[in-house]
Design a protein around this motif. Structure first.
Motif, mmCIF file in Angstrom:
data_model
loop_
_atom_site.group_PDB
_atom_site.id
_atom_site.type_symbol
_atom_site.label_atom_id
_atom_site.label_comp_id
_atom_site.label_asym_id
_atom_site.label_seq_id
_atom_site.Cartn_x
_atom_site.Cartn_y
_atom_site.Cartn_z
ATOM 1 N N THR A 83 0.879 -1.162 0.000
ATOM 2 C CA THR A 83 0.000 0.000 0.000
ATOM 3 C C THR A 83 0.919 1.214 0.000
ATOM 4 O O THR A 83 1.785 1.338 0.859
ATOM 5 N N ILE A 84 0.754 2.092 -0.981
ATOM 6 C CA ILE A 84 1.678 3.193 -1.212
ATOM 7 C C ILE A 84 0.915 4.519 -1.220
ATOM 8 O O ILE A 84 -0.216 4.587 -1.701
ATOM 9 N N HIS A 85 1.555 5.571 -0.747
ATOM 10 C CA HIS A 85 0.975 6.919 -0.842
ATOM 11 C C HIS A 85 0.978 7.321 -2.319
ATOM 12 O O HIS A 85 1.938 7.030 -3.044
ATOM 13 N N PRO A 86 -0.082 7.993 -2.781
ATOM 14 C CA PRO A 86 -0.145 8.376 -4.206
ATOM 15 C C PRO A 86 1.069 9.161 -4.713
ATOM 16 O O PRO A 86 1.446 9.013 -5.878
ATOM 17 N N ASN A 87 1.691 9.962 -3.858
ATOM 18 C CA ASN A 87 2.859 10.737 -4.307
ATOM 19 C C ASN A 87 4.073 9.865 -4.603
ATOM 20 O O ASN A 87 4.977 10.285 -5.310
ATOM 21 N N ALA A 88 4.105 8.648 -4.048
ATOM 22 C CA ALA A 88 5.268 7.777 -4.207
ATOM 23 C C ALA A 88 5.034 6.635 -5.197
ATOM 24 O O ALA A 88 5.931 5.824 -5.431
ATOM 25 N N ILE A 89 3.869 6.591 -5.822
ATOM 26 C CA ILE A 89 3.509 5.423 -6.632
ATOM 27 C C ILE A 89 4.386 5.255 -7.875
ATOM 28 O O ILE A 89 4.811 4.138 -8.196
ATOM 29 N N ILE A 90 4.696 6.314 -8.577
ATOM 30 C CA ILE A 90 5.450 6.171 -9.829
ATOM 31 C C ILE A 90 6.865 5.677 -9.552
ATOM 32 O O ILE A 90 7.356 4.768 -10.243
ATOM 33 N N GLU A 91 7.517 6.225 -8.551
ATOM 34 C CA GLU A 91 8.863 5.743 -8.196
ATOM 35 C C GLU A 91 8.820 4.287 -7.769
ATOM 36 O O GLU A 91 9.701 3.498 -8.135
ATOM 37 N N PHE A 92 7.789 3.923 -7.012
ATOM 38 C CA PHE A 92 7.633 2.529 -6.577
ATOM 39 C C PHE A 92 7.494 1.612 -7.794
ATOM 40 O O PHE A 92 8.145 0.566 -7.874
ATOM 41 N N LEU A 93 6.654 1.994 -8.742
ATOM 42 C CA LEU A 93 6.426 1.162 -9.929
ATOM 43 C C LEU A 93 7.673 1.048 -10.788
ATOM 44 O O LEU A 93 7.995 -0.037 -11.297
ATOM 45 N N LYS A 94 8.383 2.151 -10.970
ATOM 46 C CA LYS A 94 9.619 2.099 -11.762
ATOM 47 C C LYS A 94 10.624 1.131 -11.141
ATOM 48 O O LYS A 94 11.244 0.330 -11.848
ATOM 49 N N LYS A 95 10.761 1.207 -9.846
ATOM 50 C CA LYS A 95 11.704 0.323 -9.146
ATOM 51 C C LYS A 95 11.251 -1.134 -9.242
ATOM 52 O O LYS A 95 12.051 -2.030 -9.527
ATOM 53 N N TYR A 96 9.969 -1.372 -9.037
ATOM 54 C CA TYR A 96 9.438 -2.739 -9.101
ATOM 55 C C TYR A 96 9.637 -3.336 -10.494
ATOM 56 O O TYR A 96 10.057 -4.482 -10.643
#
Length: 166
Positions: free
Chosen positions: A59-72
């Motif tokens: 579960t991720i904060h919306p502000n951090a979602i793109i960085e999370f997805l790129k890393k994943y």
């Protein structure tokens, strides 16, 4: 040596097993990712590479979602995004629909090669809360909104998987 008959051919079991695994790996080896979008949290679920099982990821904060997805996605290929579409009982968009639309546009802009499917997410949060309650977790765990969002994303992805069984 065990012999197996497959499509009119008789192959040693070990050769049939190797061929079957090779076909499976080339046929479907990418994950599908689902999102239960909220303005405070985004529940994320993914399939296994064979697209059989849906599992809660985070579960991720919306502000951090793109960085999370790129890393994943540096380590795990994703074939498709599934996003919960918030609707009212009369099938009209809910109040959070503009936020979800903005999130979908951000996904399209950042990951243009990954198709996005929208799925009706009505009742996923209620189903998630009920599933958590039935699991025997304590009251504190049942009130954890991050867990509810994560389980909601899993339910959404399970529904997608059921619709796409070949």
């Amino acid at each position: 040596m065990r012999i197996v008959r497959a499509k009119g051919l008789i192959l040693p079991y070990s050769e049939q097993y190797k061929t079957h695994n090779r076909l499976l790996k080339t046929y479907n080896s990418m994950r599908v990712m689902a999102f239960d979008y909220g303005t405070k949290r985004i529940g994320i679920a993914v399939t296994d590479p064979m697209q059989i099982i849906a599992t809660g990821l985070d579960t991720i904060h919306p502000n951090a979602i793109i960085e999370f997805l790129k890393k994943y996605m540096q380590t795990e290929p994703v074939e498709r995004f599934v996003v919960g579409e918030p609707k009212q009982m009369d099938n009209t968009p809910s109040q959070s629909a503009p936020h979800v639309k903005g999130f979908v546009n951000l996904l399209k802009k950042t990951f243009p090669d990954i198709p996005i499917e929208m799925l009706d997410e009505r009742f996923t949060s209620k189903m998630a809360s009920a599933a958590i309650a039935q699991s025997g977790m304590g009251k504190k765990a049942r009130q954890n909104k991050e867990l509810v969002d994560n389980v909601s994303a899993v339910i959404l992805l399970q529904y997608w998987l059921q619709r796409h069984i070949i």
